[in-house]
Design a protein around this motif. Structure first.
Motif, PDB file in Angstrom:
ATOM      1  N   LEU A  33       0.827  -1.194   0.000  1.00  0.00           N
ATOM      2  CA  LEU A  33       0.000   0.000   0.000  1.00  0.00           C
ATOM      3  C   LEU A  33       0.869   1.254   0.000  1.00  0.00           C
ATOM      4  N   THR A  34       2.080   1.133   0.512  1.00  0.00           N
ATOM      5  CA  THR A  34       3.021   2.255   0.445  1.00  0.00           C
ATOM      6  C   THR A  34       3.303   2.625  -1.005  1.00  0.00           C
ATOM      7  N   GLU A  35       3.459   1.615  -1.849  1.00  0.00           N
ATOM      8  CA  GLU A  35       3.710   1.863  -3.271  1.00  0.00           C
ATOM      9  C   GLU A  35       2.501   2.524  -3.923  1.00  0.00           C
ATOM     10  N   VAL A  36       1.300   2.153  -3.504  1.00  0.00           N
ATOM     11  CA  VAL A  36       0.091   2.781  -4.026  1.00  0.00           C
ATOM     12  C   VAL A  36       0.112   4.281  -3.741  1.00  0.00           C
ATOM     13  N   ILE A  37       0.449   4.635  -2.505  1.00  0.00           N
ATOM     14  CA  ILE A  37       0.475   6.048  -2.117  1.00  0.00           C
ATOM     15  C   ILE A  37       1.579   6.791  -2.857  1.00  0.00           C
ATOM     16  N   ARG A  38       2.741   6.167  -2.992  1.00  0.00           N
ATOM     17  CA  ARG A  38       3.839   6.824  -3.714  1.00  0.00           C
ATOM     18  C   ARG A  38       3.438   7.101  -5.163  1.00  0.00           C
ATOM     19  N   ARG A  39       2.809   6.142  -5.797  1.00  0.00           N
ATOM     20  CA  ARG A  39       2.375   6.347  -7.184  1.00  0.00           C
ATOM     21  C   ARG A  39       1.316   7.443  -7.266  1.00  0.00           C
ATOM     22  N   LEU A  40       0.397   7.426  -6.319  1.00  0.00           N
ATOM     23  CA  LEU A  40      -0.659   8.439  -6.295  1.00  0.00           C
ATOM     24  C   LEU A  40      -0.071   9.833  -6.148  1.00  0.00           C
ATOM     25  N   LEU A  41       0.823  10.008  -5.192  1.00  0.00           N
ATOM     26  CA  LEU A  41       1.422  11.318  -4.943  1.00  0.00           C
ATOM     27  C   LEU A  41       2.361  11.739  -6.065  1.00  0.00           C
ATOM     28  N   THR A  42       3.084  10.797  -6.610  1.00  0.00           N
ATOM     29  CA  THR A  42       3.988  11.116  -7.712  1.00  0.00           C
ATOM     30  C   THR A  42       3.213  11.650  -8.903  1.00  0.00           C
ATOM     31  N   LEU A  43       2.162  10.963  -9.275  1.00  0.00           N
ATOM     32  CA  LEU A  43       1.376  11.388 -10.430  1.00  0.00           C
ATOM     33  C   LEU A  43       0.647  12.699 -10.142  1.00  0.00           C
ATOM     34  N   ALA A  44       0.079  12.833  -8.946  1.00  0.00           N
ATOM     35  CA  ALA A  44      -0.647  14.052  -8.603  1.00  0.00           C
ATOM     36  C   ALA A  44       0.284  15.261  -8.615  1.00  0.00           C
ATOM     37  N   SER A  45       1.477  15.120  -8.048  1.00  0.00           N
ATOM     38  CA  SER A  45       2.417  16.245  -8.004  1.00  0.00           C
ATOM     39  C   SER A  45       2.973  16.561  -9.388  1.00  0.00           C
ATOM     40  N   GLU A 122       3.337   5.984   7.274  1.00  0.00           N
ATOM     41  CA  GLU A 122       2.652   5.260   8.329  1.00  0.00           C
ATOM     42  C   GLU A 122       1.151   5.197   8.008  1.00  0.00           C
ATOM     43  N   ALA A 123       0.501   4.167   8.540  1.00  0.00           N
ATOM     44  CA  ALA A 123      -0.951   3.998   8.385  1.00  0.00           C
ATOM     45  C   ALA A 123      -1.376   4.141   6.933  1.00  0.00           C
ATOM     46  N   SER A 124      -0.674   3.443   6.058  1.00  0.00           N
ATOM     47  CA  SER A 124      -0.940   3.586   4.623  1.00  0.00           C
ATOM     48  C   SER A 124      -2.358   3.174   4.245  1.00  0.00           C
ATOM     49  N   ASP A 125      -2.907   2.206   4.967  1.00  0.00           N
ATOM     50  CA  ASP A 125      -4.277   1.782   4.649  1.00  0.00           C
ATOM     51  C   ASP A 125      -5.277   2.896   4.918  1.00  0.00           C
ATOM     52  N   GLN A 126      -5.032   3.666   5.989  1.00  0.00           N
ATOM     53  CA  GLN A 126      -5.931   4.778   6.307  1.00  0.00           C
ATOM     54  C   GLN A 126      -5.840   5.873   5.246  1.00  0.00           C
ATOM     55  N   ILE A 127      -4.646   6.099   4.712  1.00  0.00           N
ATOM     56  CA  ILE A 127      -4.483   7.114   3.669  1.00  0.00           C
ATOM     57  C   ILE A 127      -5.180   6.659   2.388  1.00  0.00           C
ATOM     58  N   VAL A 128      -4.997   5.391   2.034  1.00  0.00           N
ATOM     59  CA  VAL A 128      -5.638   4.863   0.825  1.00  0.00           C
ATOM     60  C   VAL A 128      -7.150   4.974   0.925  1.00  0.00           C
ATOM     61  N   ARG A 129      -7.699   4.684   2.103  1.00  0.00           N
ATOM     62  CA  ARG A 129      -9.156   4.699   2.286  1.00  0.00           C
ATOM     63  C   ARG A 129      -9.646   6.029   2.851  1.00  0.00           C
ATOM     64  N   GLY A 130      -8.759   7.036   2.908  1.00  0.00           N
ATOM     65  CA  GLY A 130      -9.101   8.317   3.508  1.00  0.00           C
ATOM     66  C   GLY A 130      -9.861   9.233   2.567  1.00  0.00           C
ATOM     67  N   GLY A 131      -9.877  10.518   2.918  1.00  0.00           N
ATOM     68  CA  GLY A 131     -10.595  11.504   2.132  1.00  0.00           C
ATOM     69  C   GLY A 131      -9.957  11.722   0.777  1.00  0.00           C
ATOM     70  N   PRO A 132     -10.579  12.544  -0.060  1.00  0.00           N
ATOM     71  CA  PRO A 132     -10.105  12.724  -1.434  1.00  0.00           C
ATOM     72  C   PRO A 132      -8.717  13.350  -1.538  1.00  0.00           C
ATOM     73  N   ARG A 133      -8.226  13.989  -0.464  1.00  0.00           N
ATOM     74  CA  ARG A 133      -6.899  14.598  -0.493  1.00  0.00           C
ATOM     75  C   ARG A 133      -6.047  14.110   0.674  1.00  0.00           C
ATOM     76  N   LEU A 200      -5.929  18.785  -5.603  1.00  0.00           N
ATOM     77  CA  LEU A 200      -6.944  18.720  -6.652  1.00  0.00           C
ATOM     78  C   LEU A 200      -6.645  17.575  -7.615  1.00  0.00           C
ATOM     79  N   GLU A 201      -5.372  17.394  -7.938  1.00  0.00           N
ATOM     80  CA  GLU A 201      -5.001  16.301  -8.837  1.00  0.00           C
ATOM     81  C   GLU A 201      -5.193  14.944  -8.163  1.00  0.00           C
ATOM     82  N   GLU A 202      -4.883  14.847  -6.876  1.00  0.00           N
ATOM     83  CA  GLU A 202      -5.135  13.594  -6.157  1.00  0.00           C
ATOM     84  C   GLU A 202      -6.620  13.249  -6.175  1.00  0.00           C
TER      85      GLU A 202
END
Length: 225
Positions: A33-45, A122-133, A200-202
């Motif tokens: 899930l860490t990789e999911v967040i990294r990809r999400l943030l990389t693309l959004a930024s 930390e808490a990558s699952d909470q970030i993945v399932r968190g709010g839109p940003r 906004l991109e995220e």
């Protein structure tokens, strides 16, 4: 290949080290899930900076446009203050200040990329399932004032380069205000603008992951929609 994830496995993924497998591949690959967040943030930024670093990127982007300092709205009886109230002068001044913000953003982009690549999550699952940003908010918390510190010299440089007497005249019209204070004001606003653009991109990626053509993002965020 369309990628499907087991909903129960995803929702129970409570630690960054838990992996998600790409179905149809017996030997992997597997992703955390860490990789999911990294990809999400990389693309959004990357998407955000692609917009902001274009000529006129800040001024032309409603989310990122830098407003004039509040002190430029104060009135006095001086000739300079009277000139400052001219809409044509204020429009020209605002464009110049937004150009200076672009110089700061040039220094921000690689710092954001490096932080995403190197930071612990930390808490990558909470970030993945968190709010839109949620991921953007997490990254901003990790970086603290680092972005402001990195951008301030670039903004100051931009104020010097783009000052065709418009900026200097405006500063002179305000008692107790100088170029250093102006640089800090613009940098704070540019900092907020960058995070707003990334967020906004995220949000857009989470809402429509198919547009990314990234099977991991499609699989995870498509499942959570």
């Amino acid at each position: 290949m369309t990628m499907m994830f087991d909903r129960r496995k995803l929702l129970l993924a409570g630690a960054a080290g838990i992996t998600l497998a790409l179905p149809g591949c017996q030997m992997g690959p597997r992703y955390s899930l860490t990789e999911v967040i990294r990809r999400l943030l990389t693309l959004a930024s990357q998407n955000a900076f692609a917009l902001l670093l274009q000529p006129g990127g800040f001024y032309d982007h409603s989310v990122a446009r830098i407003a004039l300092p509040d002190r430029f709205g104060s009135r006095s009886g001086t000739l300079l203050a009277a000139i400052l109230q001219s809409q044509a002068f204020r429009d020209r001044l605002q464009r110049q200040l937004n150009r200076a913000a672009e110089r700061g953003a040039e220094r921000a982009a690689p710092l954001v990329a490096d932080t995403i690549r190197m930071m612990s999550i930390e808490a990558s699952d909470q970030i993945v399932r968190g709010g839109p940003r949620a991921a953007t908010q997490f990254l901003r918390g990790k970086m603290g004032i680092a972005l402001f510190d990195a951008m301030l010299p670039g903004v100051a440089e931009g104020l010097r380069i783009f000052d065709d007497q418009v900026i200097n005249r405006a500063v002179q019209s305000v008692t107790g205000f100088d170029m250093a204070a102006l640089g800090q004001d613009i940098t704070r606003k540019a900092d907020d603008a960058i995070w707003a653009a990334i967020g906004l991109e995220e949000e857009a990626i989470r809402a429509n992951p198919q547009k990314t053509n990234d099977p991991l993002l499609i699989g995870v965020f498509g499942l959570l929609r």
